[in-house]
Design a protein around this motif. Structure first.
Motif, mmCIF file in Angstrom:
data_model
loop_
_atom_site.group_PDB
_atom_site.id
_atom_site.type_symbol
_atom_site.label_atom_id
_atom_site.label_comp_id
_atom_site.label_asym_id
_atom_site.label_seq_id
_atom_site.Cartn_x
_atom_site.Cartn_y
_atom_site.Cartn_z
ATOM 1 N N UNK A 49 36.262 2.457 -0.274
ATOM 2 C CA UNK A 49 35.786 1.948 1.011
ATOM 3 C C UNK A 49 35.034 0.633 0.846
ATOM 4 N N UNK A 50 34.242 0.525 -0.209
ATOM 5 C CA UNK A 50 33.485 -0.701 -0.456
ATOM 6 C C UNK A 50 34.420 -1.858 -0.815
ATOM 7 N N UNK A 51 35.431 -1.592 -1.625
ATOM 8 C CA UNK A 51 36.377 -2.639 -2.026
ATOM 9 C C UNK A 51 37.205 -3.141 -0.850
ATOM 10 N N UNK A 52 37.406 -2.298 0.153
ATOM 11 C CA UNK A 52 38.201 -2.684 1.321
ATOM 12 C C UNK A 52 37.369 -3.377 2.401
ATOM 13 N N UNK A 53 36.074 -3.489 2.193
ATOM 14 C CA UNK A 53 35.191 -4.066 3.198
ATOM 15 C C UNK A 53 34.654 -5.413 2.696
ATOM 16 N N UNK A 54 35.118 -6.526 3.284
ATOM 17 C CA UNK A 54 34.680 -7.843 2.794
ATOM 18 C C UNK A 54 33.171 -8.060 2.894
ATOM 19 N N UNK A 55 32.541 -7.532 3.922
ATOM 20 C CA UNK A 55 31.094 -7.701 4.083
ATOM 21 C C UNK A 55 30.347 -7.033 2.929
ATOM 22 N N UNK A 56 30.758 -5.832 2.565
ATOM 23 C CA UNK A 56 30.115 -5.123 1.455
ATOM 24 C C UNK A 56 30.340 -5.881 0.150
ATOM 25 N N UNK A 57 31.539 -6.412 -0.043
ATOM 26 C CA UNK A 57 31.812 -7.180 -1.261
ATOM 27 C C UNK A 57 30.919 -8.415 -1.344
ATOM 28 N N UNK A 58 30.701 -9.079 -0.214
ATOM 29 C CA UNK A 58 29.808 -10.247 -0.203
ATOM 30 C C UNK A 58 28.384 -9.821 -0.555
ATOM 31 N N UNK A 59 27.935 -8.690 -0.011
ATOM 32 C CA UNK A 59 26.600 -8.187 -0.346
ATOM 33 C C UNK A 59 26.472 -7.915 -1.844
ATOM 34 N N UNK A 60 27.495 -7.300 -2.420
ATOM 35 C CA UNK A 60 27.471 -6.974 -3.847
ATOM 36 C C UNK A 60 27.477 -8.252 -4.688
ATOM 37 N N UNK A 61 28.327 -9.215 -4.319
ATOM 38 C CA UNK A 61 28.399 -10.472 -5.073
ATOM 39 C C UNK A 61 27.050 -11.184 -5.045
ATOM 40 N N UNK A 62 26.421 -11.246 -3.889
ATOM 41 C CA UNK A 62 25.114 -11.910 -3.797
ATOM 42 C C UNK A 62 24.045 -11.153 -4.599
ATOM 43 N N UNK A 63 24.119 -9.841 -4.586
ATOM 44 C CA UNK A 63 23.164 -9.038 -5.343
ATOM 45 C C UNK A 63 23.353 -9.235 -6.850
ATOM 46 N N UNK A 64 24.597 -9.273 -7.303
ATOM 47 C CA UNK A 64 24.881 -9.504 -8.725
ATOM 48 C C UNK A 64 24.439 -10.916 -9.120
ATOM 49 N N UNK A 65 24.684 -11.894 -8.246
ATOM 50 C CA UNK A 65 24.228 -13.261 -8.511
ATOM 51 C C UNK A 65 22.718 -13.280 -8.748
ATOM 52 N N UNK A 66 21.982 -12.568 -7.908
ATOM 53 C CA UNK A 66 20.526 -12.518 -8.064
ATOM 54 C C UNK A 66 20.120 -11.836 -9.365
ATOM 55 N N UNK A 67 20.899 -10.873 -9.817
ATOM 56 C CA UNK A 67 20.596 -10.202 -11.083
ATOM 57 C C UNK A 67 20.886 -11.119 -12.275
ATOM 58 N N UNK A 68 21.886 -11.989 -12.149
ATOM 59 C CA UNK A 68 22.272 -12.870 -13.253
ATOM 60 C C UNK A 68 21.422 -14.133 -13.332
ATOM 61 N N UNK A 69 20.908 -14.569 -12.210
ATOM 62 C CA UNK A 69 20.204 -15.830 -12.133
ATOM 63 C C UNK A 69 18.893 -15.802 -12.918
ATOM 64 N N UNK A 70 18.694 -16.838 -13.717
ATOM 65 C CA UNK A 70 17.423 -17.032 -14.420
ATOM 66 C C UNK A 70 16.686 -18.153 -13.699
ATOM 67 N N UNK A 71 15.620 -17.830 -12.974
ATOM 68 C CA UNK A 71 14.949 -18.854 -12.179
ATOM 69 C C UNK A 71 14.234 -19.926 -12.995
ATOM 70 N N UNK A 72 14.160 -19.742 -14.304
ATOM 71 C CA UNK A 72 13.482 -20.750 -15.131
ATOM 72 C C UNK A 72 14.442 -21.843 -15.593
ATOM 73 N N UNK A 73 15.732 -21.711 -15.245
ATOM 74 C CA UNK A 73 16.741 -22.674 -15.668
ATOM 75 C C UNK A 73 17.500 -23.140 -14.430
ATOM 76 N N UNK A 74 17.814 -24.438 -14.373
ATOM 77 C CA UNK A 74 18.604 -24.958 -13.262
ATOM 78 C C UNK A 74 20.037 -24.436 -13.371
#
Length: 92
Positions: A49-74
């Motif tokens: 259900x999550x894979x078939x829902x574009x809105x949920x996928x966008x939420x997951x992608x943004x959440x993963x981006x926040x987990x990967x991002x190191x705010x001390x580096x540009x």
């Protein structure tokens, strides 16, 4: 974008953050808690259900981006110093 994946996956805090950044948005969107997933078929259905829902996928992608991002580096990546690590650094 260079990320020292080997070292990041040796850090249990990163692994936990990554797993939570995938599952929490999915559970929140569908109004579920982890206790609601009592069977493998329920988990499988939720993932489909999550894979078939574009809105949920966008939420997951943004959440993963926040987990990967190191705010001390540009940008999205690790510093030159962090790229040289063989294991997570221990500051005491």
């Amino acid at each position: 974008m260079k990320i020292n994946w080997k070292v990041r996956f040796k850090n249990p805090q990163f692994v936990t953050q990554l797993v939570l950044s995938i599952f929490v948005p999915i559970l929140a969107y569908f109004g579920l808690t982890a206790q609601d997933l009592t069977t493998w078929s329920a988990l499988g259905s939720l993932i489909v259900d999550a894979l078939l829902n574009p809105y949920v996928l966008i939420l997951v992608v943004m959440s993963v981006y926040n987990a990967l991002n190191d705010p001390t580096v540009r940008g999205l990546g690790d510093s030159r110093q962090a790229l040289k690590y063989e294991k997570p650094r221990e500051d005491k």
